[in-house]
Design a protein around this motif. Structure first.
Motif, short mmCIF file in Angstrom:
data_model
loop_
_atom_site.label_atom_id
_atom_site.label_comp_id
_atom_site.label_asym_id
_atom_site.label_seq_id
_atom_site.Cartn_x
_atom_site.Cartn_y
_atom_site.Cartn_z
N TYR A 86 1.53 7.92 1.15
CA TYR A 86 2.09 6.83 0.10
C TYR A 86 0.89 5.59 -0.53
N ASN A 87 0.20 5.92 0.47
CA ASN A 87 -1.37 4.67 0.11
C ASN A 87 -2.52 5.47 -0.57
N LYS A 88 -2.42 7.05 -0.91
CA LYS A 88 -3.11 7.56 -1.44
C LYS A 88 -2.87 7.47 -2.74
N LEU A 89 -1.44 6.94 -2.98
CA LEU A 89 -1.27 7.55 -4.47
C LEU A 89 -1.61 5.79 -5.56
N ALA A 90 -3.02 6.57 -6.47
CA ALA A 90 -3.31 5.56 -6.97
C ALA A 90 -3.40 5.64 -8.11
N GLY A 91 -3.65 4.34 -9.46
CA GLY A 91 -4.39 5.33 -10.72
C GLY A 91 -3.15 5.43 -11.78
N ASP A 92 -3.30 7.03 -11.97
CA ASP A 92 -2.27 7.36 -13.27
C ASP A 92 -1.70 8.84 -12.61
N VAL A 93 -1.22 8.51 -11.17
CA VAL A 93 -1.04 9.43 -10.65
C VAL A 93 0.79 9.74 -10.92
N TYR A 94 1.16 11.13 -10.79
CA TYR A 94 2.87 11.36 -11.55
C TYR A 94 3.39 12.00 -10.57
N PRO A 95 4.31 11.29 -10.05
CA PRO A 95 5.81 9.90 -10.07
C PRO A 95 4.56 9.01 -9.60
N PRO A 96 4.85 7.89 -10.43
CA PRO A 96 3.92 6.56 -9.79
C PRO A 96 4.82 5.76 -8.63
N LYS A 97 4.27 5.70 -8.10
CA LYS A 97 5.04 4.06 -7.00
C LYS A 97 5.91 3.19 -7.41
N CYS A 98 7.16 3.27 -7.56
CA CYS A 98 8.05 2.18 -7.94
C CYS A 98 7.58 0.57 -7.62
N ASP A 99 7.56 -0.15 -8.61
CA ASP A 99 7.35 -1.78 -7.94
C ASP A 99 8.45 -2.30 -7.97
N ASP A 100 8.64 -3.59 -7.28
CA ASP A 100 9.13 -4.44 -6.42
C ASP A 100 9.76 -4.86 -6.86
N SER A 101 10.76 -4.25 -8.30
CA SER A 101 11.44 -4.98 -9.35
C SER A 101 13.11 -4.71 -9.11
N LEU A 102 12.67 -3.06 -8.14
CA LEU A 102 14.38 -2.84 -8.06
C LEU A 102 15.00 -2.56 -6.40
N GLU A 103 15.67 -3.05 -5.84
CA GLU A 103 15.92 -2.47 -4.58
C GLU A 103 15.71 -1.12 -4.16
N PRO A 104 15.79 -0.72 -3.44
CA PRO A 104 15.51 0.90 -2.60
C PRO A 104 17.28 1.50 -2.43
N ASP A 105 17.59 -0.14 -2.42
CA ASP A 105 19.17 0.58 -1.74
C ASP A 105 20.47 0.22 -2.83
N SER A 106 19.66 -0.20 -3.98
CA SER A 106 20.32 -0.77 -5.50
C SER A 106 21.18 1.01 -5.99
N ALA A 107 22.13 0.56 -5.63
CA ALA A 107 22.54 2.04 -6.05
C ALA A 107 24.45 2.51 -6.74
N TRP A 108 24.81 1.21 -6.83
CA TRP A 108 26.21 1.27 -7.42
C TRP A 108 25.66 0.78 -9.50
N TYR A 109 25.86 2.33 -9.79
CA TYR A 109 25.57 1.99 -11.51
C TYR A 109 24.00 1.57 -11.55
N THR A 110 22.78 1.80 -11.04
CA THR A 110 21.43 2.08 -10.88
C THR A 110 20.92 2.98 -11.46
N PRO A 111 20.39 2.97 -12.81
CA PRO A 111 19.91 4.15 -13.50
C PRO A 111 18.56 4.39 -12.50
N LEU A 112 18.72 6.14 -12.88
CA LEU A 112 17.49 6.71 -12.15
C LEU A 112 16.28 6.27 -12.85
N ARG A 113 15.56 5.89 -11.76
CA ARG A 113 14.27 5.61 -12.47
C ARG A 113 12.81 7.20 -12.00
N PRO A 114 11.60 7.54 -12.97
CA PRO A 114 10.91 8.32 -12.51
C PRO A 114 9.95 7.56 -11.80
#
Length: 602
Positions: free
Chosen positions: A356-384
């Motif tokens: 994951y440390n090698k994933l940078a720039g405009d690669v797809y899929p990007p790393k998720c930012d900190d705006s969404l808790e990884p364990d949030s999973a009750w009516y939480t939309p999928l994110r790419p």
């Protein structure tokens, strides 16, 4: 006598003896002590009489009096017979209200408050108490799940077959028509961790009738079988009727109700999920719920396309393109090919963060930012985007966790993320539940026998109840409230299974799917949000006829619950807890077997 100072002084009489001053003081003190003693004894006698007189009219209670909640008994009507398989939040009657894009109509869509059913869901005509485990793995009563469609559609794949009054489960599947045992044997050869206790929890997406999960039970692997309510009628209902863990669900637009890094293994056997479409967003959800070092197993298109493409109504070029696209997507998510043989391919998720440390720039899929808790999973939309495991969690990867069954007793490192969580807190919780489970078995002798197979702990903390009954012939669905502390990662790290849920809504299961429902202070915790009668109606819906409920609640709620239970046609008796405290009681309830008023079984 006149002295030289000119003053007169009286000369004492020599005949009298002089009394020493000390003797005089002693006499006076003794007399004073005597008078004080007389006074105090009289005072105590009078005060004692006053207290005695007052106690005759006013009793001082040992504990402050609490007026219990009062609710009058309510008689709930029967739902009509066409509601015998009613699933409120995945109701086919409502599908037309929702879009077909990415199968969103199959997701949870619960009815608004004014449209909720206030009636008792009837069983099918001629319903019988389920066949007991372990025989139930191979057979069930046809009348309990009377679906001929799936029998006719899948008979050539050996999913099941009707034989007299029963459905028989030969153990076949779309990719293993000759039997699930040989299929899992091959998989076990590819993933040795299945047989040595490294792999403990699994999820089967598009589970069919859960034969894969049923076979793994004998190998020490606990599987959540997942399927939507779709045209393959009652896949999840068949699984639960067999005594195999299952839940209604679909990977569509929302996260599955599980925390990140939960499962040691994920499986898809021609589950018809379009993994490479929509930017691989469904694979990203598998990545989220799969533990670092965990395995993703795929059998079916496009695996072994060179030999199988003719049976898939496609061309070899299309299948080759899909396979290469799948490989590229998995590589971009830090999966590596682990093993491949015949129709089975196995990928492994990276066990550390170096990829994951090698994933940078405009690669797809990007790393998720900190705006969404990884364990949030009750009516939480999928994110790419990729949910990157937290680098500080060094002991949560597969291979770093203790092997099963030692894993159950060791405090996971994620317990430190919970307020008040620690190894000593887990040890105390386990000790408490061992005592409670022993007491429960005195109150409910069926617990610990094959009369009780499917169990739900409706508001667990660390899975303590499930751990206390781990040696019994049952499995436990550990439910953690979406409004409570996030303890579900600890449940999974211990090698148990569970789901997030909000008890103001219906659970994602069919009617009559659990033998025992257990709750500990659920109404105390949630009554300010959830209407008690709706929660109890939902408990009645998912409880099997002649099934049990163990309701551990404060004395404030117990009598009210008992009154509502009468309207559910339950028989309940109130018992003391293991310590006999007055502030808390245990209701032991059993659901009655009844039939619809229009039923010929009545």
């Amino acid at each position: 006598m006149k002295l030289k100072d000119g003053k007169y002084h009286v000369q004492p009489d020599k005949s009298f003896k002089i009394v020493p001053a000390t003797l005089l003081v002693l006499v006076l003190c003794g007399f004073s002590f005597y008078l004080g003693g007389v006074f105090c004894s009289e005072k105590n006698r009078l005060e004692g009489k006053i207290v005695q007189d007052v106690s005759k009219t006013v009793s001082s209670p040992k504990e402050p009096a609490v007026n219990p909640l009062q609710i009058k008994p309510v008689a709930f009507p029967e739902c009509s017979a066409d509601y015998q398989d009613y699933t409120p939040c995945t109701d086919p009657r409502m599908w037309k209200k929702y879009g077909t894009h990415r199968l969103t109509f199959l997701e949870r869509h619960c009815p608004p408050m004014l449209e909720r059913k206030l009636c008792l869901v009837p069983p099918p005509d001629e319903y019988k108490p389920p066949i007991r485990w372990p025989k139930s793995r191979d057979q069930c009563w046809y009348r309990n799940v009377p679906y001929n469609w799936i029998n006719k559609q899948k008979s050539n794949q050996n999913w099941l077959r009707k034989q007299g009054e029963k459905f028989m489960f030969p153990g076949g599947g779309t990719m293993f028509p000759r039997g699930v045992g040989a299929y899992v044997d091959l998989m076990q050869d590819l993933i040795p961790g299945i047989k040595d206790g490294i792999v403990r929890t699994a999820i089967d997406t598009g589970c069919g009738v859960a034969s894969w999960g049923g076979d793994l039970l004998d190998r020490g692997v606990l599987t959540v079988s997942l399927a939507p309510r779709d045209n393959h009628e009652a896949q999840v209902q068949f699984a639960l009727e067999r005594g195999i863990p299952a839940i209604l669900g679909v990977i569509s637009t929302q996260r599955l109700p599980f925390p990140s890094s939960s499962f040691d293994m994920a499986h898809c056997s021609r589950c018809l999920i379009p993994w490479t479409e929509f930017g691989g967003i469904y694979l990203l959800e598998v990545h989220r719920i799969l533990r670092p070092g965990g395995f993703w197993v795929l059998s079916g298109p496009p695996v072994n396309y060179e030999n199988r493409w003719r049976g898939w109504n496609t061309t070899v070029e299309e299948q080759k393109s899909d396979y290469e696209k799948l490989q590229d997507l998995l590589s971009s998510m830090c999966f590596k090919m682990y093993a491949k043989k015949d129709n089975i391919a196995v990928w492994q998720k990276s066990s550390d963060n170096s990829c994951y440390n090698k994933l940078a720039g405009d690669v797809y899929p990007p790393k998720c930012d900190d705006s969404l808790e990884p364990d949030s999973a009750w009516y939480t939309p999928l994110r790419p985007c990729i949910v990157v495991p937290k680098p500080e969690l060094k002991k949560s990867a597969l291979g770093s966790l203790p092997k099963w069954p030692e894993r159950l007793q060791v405090a996971p490192e994620r317990i430190s993320n919970i307020p008040g969580g620690s190894a000593s807190a887990l040890k105390h919780d386990d000790s408490k539940w061992k005592v409670r489970a022993k007491h429960y078995k005195k109150l409910l002798p069926a617990l610990g026998t094959n009369e009780i197979r499917n169990v739900m702990d409706m508001n667990t903390a660390y899975g303590g109840f499930a751990a206390a009954v781990i040696d019994d012939p049952l499995w436990v669905m550990n439910v953690v409230s979406s409004y409570a502390a996030n303890t579900l990662p600890v449940v999974y790290d211990r090698g148990l299974i569970g789901s997030y849920h909000d008890w103001c809504e219906a659970f994602s299961t069919y009617p009559r799917t659990y033998d025992l429902l257990h709750l500990d202070g659920l109404f105390t915790a949630e009554s300010h949000r959830c209407d008690m009668k709706y929660v109890l109606l939902e408990m009645d819906r998912i409880l099997r006829p002649k099934g049990y409920a163990l309701i551990r609640e404060s004395s404030y709620f117990v009598d009210a619950i008992g009154n509502i239970a009468k309207g559910l046609r339950w028989s309940c008796h109130k018992e003391d807890t293991e310590y006999g405290v007055t502030k808390e009681k245990v209701l032991v309830c059993q659901k009655k077997l009844w039939y619809s008023s229009n039923s010929s079984s009545r």
